[in-house]
Write a protein that holds these residues in place. Structure first.
Motif, short mmCIF file in Angstrom:
data_model
loop_
_atom_site.label_atom_id
_atom_site.label_comp_id
_atom_site.label_asym_id
_atom_site.label_seq_id
_atom_site.Cartn_x
_atom_site.Cartn_y
_atom_site.Cartn_z
N PHE A 1 2.27 -8.59 3.31
CA PHE A 1 2.91 -7.30 3.08
C PHE A 1 3.78 -7.36 1.84
CE2 PHE A 1 1.77 -6.87 7.48
CZ PHE A 1 1.51 -5.52 7.62
N GLN A 2 3.75 -6.30 1.06
CA GLN A 2 4.62 -6.18 -0.10
C GLN A 2 5.71 -5.17 0.26
OE1 GLN A 2 2.57 -4.86 -3.59
NE2 GLN A 2 4.44 -4.35 -4.65
N THR A 3 6.96 -5.52 0.01
CA THR A 3 8.06 -4.62 0.33
C THR A 3 8.31 -3.68 -0.84
OG1 THR A 3 9.09 -6.31 1.69
CG2 THR A 3 10.49 -4.50 1.00
N GLU A 4 8.44 -2.39 -0.55
CA GLU A 4 8.74 -1.40 -1.58
C GLU A 4 10.24 -1.37 -1.81
OE1 GLU A 4 6.57 0.56 -3.38
OE2 GLU A 4 5.12 -0.75 -2.44
N LYS B 1 -1.26 4.26 -0.31
CA LYS B 1 -1.01 3.22 -1.29
C LYS B 1 -2.00 2.08 -1.03
CE LYS B 1 2.88 3.69 -3.36
NZ LYS B 1 3.02 4.09 -4.75
N ARG C 1 1.87 -2.56 2.61
CA ARG C 1 3.23 -2.39 2.12
C ARG C 1 4.14 -1.99 3.28
NH1 ARG C 1 3.03 -0.70 -3.78
NH2 ARG C 1 0.90 -1.13 -4.37
N SER D 1 4.93 4.78 8.54
CA SER D 1 4.29 3.90 7.58
C SER D 1 3.25 3.09 8.35
CB SER D 1 5.32 2.98 6.93
OG SER D 1 4.71 2.09 6.03
N THR E 1 -1.99 1.41 2.92
CA THR E 1 -0.83 1.84 3.69
C THR E 1 -0.70 3.35 3.54
OG1 THR E 1 0.28 -0.27 3.31
CG2 THR E 1 1.66 1.58 4.01
#
Length: 105
Positions: free
Chosen positions: A3-6, A32, A36, A62, A74
């Motif tokens: 997971f990439q954090t926004e 997206k 995320r 989300s 996402t």
């Protein structure tokens, strides 16, 4: 797979249509690429595809998943809190350019 954090203060639209639906109906969603993490329940600044601050939105959901094409995506659902005033938009746009969207060192 990860997971990439926004950024907690940024919600940037890639699609004019998704942005139009949010501003027109008060609710909307965007998709997206990649998994995320968006902070559900938090208010964030929404930006147009050309990096202009436009509104304050609340993230209501989300959902990260692998779609039928096998892509990690996402979906972020949000509600419009309010549009920014002209001055607020100008200041937020300038700050975001320096902090997030400008030349990366």
């Amino acid at each position: 797979m990860g997971f990439q954090t926004e950024f907690n203060s940024v919600c940037k639209f890639k699609s004019e249509q998704e942005l139009y639906e949010l501003l027109e109906y008060g609710r909307g969603k965007m998709v997206k690429s990649g998994f995320r993490v968006f902070p559900t329940g938090q208010k964030v600044i929404a930006y147009t595809p050309n990096n202009q601050a436009i509104a304050i939105v609340r993230i209501v959901a989300s959902i990260a998943e692998i779609n039928f094409q096998g892509e990690e995506v996402t979906q972020v659902e949000m509600e419009l809190v309010r549009r920014l005033t002209e001055e607020e938009a100008r200041i937020q746009t300038s700050l975001a350019d320096e902090m997030f969207f400008g030349d990366q060192v």
